[in-house]
Design a protein around this motif. Sequence first.
Motif, PDB file in Angstrom:
ATOM      1  N   UNK A 861       0.825  -1.212   0.000  1.00 55.56           N
ATOM      2  CA  UNK A 861       0.000   0.000   0.000  1.00 55.56           C
ATOM      3  C   UNK A 861       0.857   1.261   0.000  1.00 55.56           C
ATOM      4  N   UNK A 862       2.059   1.180   0.600  1.00 58.86           N
ATOM      5  CA  UNK A 862       2.955   2.337   0.665  1.00 58.86           C
ATOM      6  C   UNK A 862       3.789   2.495  -0.602  1.00 58.86           C
ATOM      7  N   UNK A 863       3.624   1.575  -1.570  1.00 58.02           N
ATOM      8  CA  UNK A 863       4.382   1.653  -2.815  1.00 58.02           C
ATOM      9  C   UNK A 863       5.780   1.094  -2.711  1.00 58.02           C
ATOM     10  N   UNK A 864       6.053   0.319  -1.653  1.00 58.96           N
ATOM     11  CA  UNK A 864       7.391  -0.246  -1.472  1.00 58.96           C
ATOM     12  C   UNK A 864       7.541  -1.583  -2.188  1.00 58.96           C
ATOM     13  N   UNK A 865       6.461  -2.146  -2.682  1.00 59.84           N
ATOM     14  CA  UNK A 865       6.480  -3.409  -3.418  1.00 59.84           C
ATOM     15  C   UNK A 865       5.646  -3.240  -4.683  1.00 59.84           C
ATOM     16  N   UNK A 866       5.982  -3.963  -5.737  1.00 59.84           N
ATOM     17  CA  UNK A 866       5.182  -3.904  -6.963  1.00 59.84           C
ATOM     18  C   UNK A 866       3.741  -4.316  -6.687  1.00 59.84           C
ATOM     19  N   UNK A 867       2.850  -3.802  -7.481  1.00 59.79           N
ATOM     20  CA  UNK A 867       1.419  -4.093  -7.310  1.00 59.79           C
ATOM     21  C   UNK A 867       1.175  -5.601  -7.308  1.00 59.79           C
ATOM     22  N   UNK A 868       0.452  -6.067  -6.328  1.00 58.85           N
ATOM     23  CA  UNK A 868       0.084  -7.476  -6.224  1.00 58.85           C
ATOM     24  C   UNK A 868       1.088  -8.333  -5.500  1.00 58.85           C
ATOM     25  N   UNK A 869       2.349  -7.914  -5.429  1.00 64.61           N
ATOM     26  CA  UNK A 869       3.393  -8.762  -4.832  1.00 64.61           C
ATOM     27  C   UNK A 869       3.197  -8.894  -3.322  1.00 64.61           C
ATOM     28  N   UNK A 870       2.947  -7.772  -2.641  1.00 65.64           N
ATOM     29  CA  UNK A 870       2.792  -7.815  -1.194  1.00 65.64           C
ATOM     30  C   UNK A 870       1.582  -8.620  -0.764  1.00 65.64           C
ATOM     31  N   UNK A 871       0.461  -8.387  -1.414  1.00 63.04           N
ATOM     32  CA  UNK A 871      -0.763  -9.107  -1.043  1.00 63.04           C
ATOM     33  C   UNK A 871      -0.647 -10.592  -1.376  1.00 63.04           C
ATOM     34  N   UNK A 872      -0.046 -10.906  -2.517  1.00 60.62           N
ATOM     35  CA  UNK A 872       0.123 -12.316  -2.889  1.00 60.62           C
ATOM     36  C   UNK A 872       1.050 -13.026  -1.906  1.00 60.62           C
ATOM     37  N   UNK A 873       2.126 -12.322  -1.500  1.00 63.53           N
ATOM     38  CA  UNK A 873       3.051 -12.915  -0.531  1.00 63.53           C
ATOM     39  C   UNK A 873       2.368 -13.103   0.821  1.00 63.53           C
ATOM     40  N   UNK A 874       1.532 -12.138   1.209  1.00 64.61           N
ATOM     41  CA  UNK A 874       0.809 -12.263   2.477  1.00 64.61           C
ATOM     42  C   UNK A 874      -0.111 -13.480   2.456  1.00 64.61           C
ATOM     43  N   UNK A 875      -0.839 -13.657   1.359  1.00 61.70           N
ATOM     44  CA  UNK A 875      -1.728 -14.828   1.248  1.00 61.70           C
ATOM     45  C   UNK A 875      -0.921 -16.119   1.243  1.00 61.70           C
ATOM     46  N   UNK A 876       0.199 -16.096   0.536  1.00 63.44           N
ATOM     47  CA  UNK A 876       1.047 -17.286   0.482  1.00 63.44           C
ATOM     48  C   UNK A 876       1.599 -17.622   1.873  1.00 63.44           C
TER      49      UNK A 876
END
Length: 918
Positions: A861-876
């Motif tokens: 959300x803060x723009x520190x990760x590419x779109x989708x990467x942070x949320x996908x990693x969190x789910x994983x």
Amino acid sequence: MAAGLAPVQRVGAAAEHSRFVQRVRRRYAAELPLLPPGVPGAAAIHALIAALETGGRPLPAALRVARQLVIERLAVLDVEQGAPLADVTAAMTCLAEVTLERALAQALADTDARHGPPLDATGRRIDFWIVGMGKLGARELNVSSDIDLVYVYEEDGQTVGGPGVPISAHEYFSQVARQLYALIGDVTDDGFVFRVDLALRPNGNSGPPVVSLAMLEEYFLVQGREWERFAWLKSRVVAPRESIASGRALALRSLVTPFVYRKYLDYGVFEGLRQLHRKIRDEAQRRAAGRPERANDVKLSRGGIREIEFIVQLLLVARGGQFPEIRTRSTLKALDKLAAGGLMKAEAARKLAEGYIFLRQVEHRIQYLDDQQTHLLPTGDGDLAWIAATLQLACNADACQLLDRLCDVRELVATEFDALLHDGQAPTGARPGNGGCKQCGDGPLAVDSETLLERLPAELAERVRAFAARPRVQALRDESKLRLGKLMQRAAAGVAKGDCTLDAALRLVDWVEPLLRRESYLALLVERPEVQRRLLRLLGLARWPMRYLIRHPGVIDELADERQLRERFDRASFVADLEERHAAWVRSGEADEGSLLDTLRRAHHAEVFRTLVRDVEQRITVEQVADDLSALADAVLDCTLRWAWAHLRQRHRETPRFAIIAYGKLGGLELGYGSDLDLVFLYDDADEPDPDRAQEVYSAFVRKLIGWLTLRTAAGELFDIDTALRPNGNSGLLVTSIDSFERYQRGRGSNTAWTWEHQALSRARFCAGTAELGHRFEATRREVLSMPREAEALRAEVHAMRDKVHASRPVPAGKFDVKHSDGGMMDAEFAVQYLVLAEGARHPALLDNKGNIALLRRAEDAGLLPAGVGYAAADAYRELRRAQHRARLDEQPTQFDPELLAAEREAILALWRAVFGG
């Protein structure tokens, strides 16, 4: 009902119907005004006896007349003014205590005059106690009750200074006992004071009338029977008051408490009480044979007062050893405590209490009639109608509401009693048919019986046959073999009916084997069939619960209350229960370190087990499991800190200025079953006049605290503690001042923290102790995590540390370890720690200790990760935790075929590449 309240006249219910009241009013009309208005208390009864003596009556006559005047008053208050049951029983108890006090003083004075006082070896007078048992001990005495007494003296000795030949203390107190009976129990022209029963003394009517403490202790250890534990449950010293006030009588409590209450869940007492009840019921039936009116015994018949008392006493004796907060002599108070503690359904406790009050009120009215010690309803229509009218009920030739109400109450009581004290089977009337199941055989069979083995499924029979052939099983008593056989029969029946799996039944055999010497747990299962059914279901869901149950078998009792299994962990309630238990230990004089350590362990084990049951039954998520286990650990640490400080001899202040900081899994609220605790201990010495002394005191305290947390006792273990994350690791001080900790973390001076320590700090939090120190630690943590760092150097250090961990945890080829392999949880954790240290100053939301899943989403959300990467990693990350958790619950390896978790692995690798490149 307090004195001074306006009387409430009950229409059609006058006390003068009582033949006893009529006699008292005729004979003692002049003396009745000597008793002041209201419920007679101790002061009023003392004054009444004194007035009667002043009027010329000797003490024996004064005591007897006082009794009759008091009971006449109670009949008026109870029948005509609706006095509560508690007022009536309290007044009768006061009467017994006051008259025994006066009689004892007279008996001691008279015996002293003949032989001189009895002295011990040091020249001190030997104390003598009148122990009230039964309803007197419980302050529940009825209006025409006998009093059950036991006479105990402190120790052996002999008399000194009398005109006659010196005699032993035993002979001296035997003479006192004889005179007490004459003063209290002899029937004279004025009647008696109380009927005295000494049958509950050691060895009953064949034993000596008085016993020393040493004789009583030996009897409890060598000869004390199960039913006597129920008798002594209500015991208390009722005279002399001076011994109670001075504390000398407490010596008796130290003998009685361990005899009545055992340090384990004591379900073995069920059979003892069952046999006692069977004898009482058989005797009641024998006396009623050919005399149908005896079937209406409100005390001893089925569903009577005695069965309510048995229900209460059974649960108190079975559970009171571990739960001192439920201990009480009072039947009504016990029902409240059992309901509050979840040991009885609140509705059942309420109905039993109402039934008890009704039955006791009927009992009193029966006894008011003629001052007879009887519990049988009268057969005369007039007496029956009068009893009904005093209770605002109607009773005539056409219908009798009193009998209808009595039947309803007794049926309720009998149903509750049978449900609790059945012979280890479903209560009569509630037993389903066996549906043609040959494994559900009716009669009990020993575990080594061929007949039993023939009835079991082949695989279970093979396992049981091998189990039964072991020497430890063969050496068991016949009763124990029957218990085991009953458990196996039930397990087979469960398999046949589809209530549990065959695997569950096989695991039950494995679980039972280590418990052969701890028969109370086997007795629990036999007595509580519903607990065994839930246990079998649990064993069928996963393997790890069986391991936990082997280590902590006492927790199976938690299966008795499904309500607690459905509810999430409640820290406030948990701590309140522990504090109530601690206060109860203090009241009972048993708040030693051993009792408190066991209390903490049992409470923790029980709550972990409840969480485990919710978990394997999939009532809560993996994250909720971790949240609840972490909150539980926090609560236990908080209680342990406060209790241990109170037991520290070197403590220099009432409350320590001390904090426990959680790191690792506990710090990150990701605690699992059996996880160790990474802890750092801090103290504040800013207001200490001697800082060196403070360091010494808190160091001693931390050593004690770690001992309390890690020591294995009879109740098991609590936690494994790791303090390696403290400043300077294992070479550093065990406890650090907050000032020193701050300097170390901020890098001021030559002694500074490493980067990996700041990584660990990102998952640290205050979890117990002084809240002010907790706030100060959190401020320091956020400041340190926000310090400027060179990004590339930081990236290299974190990467190097990850490589070091990876090298120490090799994974077999062709396997994916959900934690340690590339693309596993460890990669996600290191990525989050880098982002916190590198970007926390610019993005304060990352400084919150909210767990890896939340922080990964915040980073995206803060723009520190590419779109989708942070949320996908969190789910994983969540899915990998879930896979790890489920594997451990079933005792399976956490290394999987890479294809099974390929998507999750790729999501974590994408995160790694986004943060570290490559």
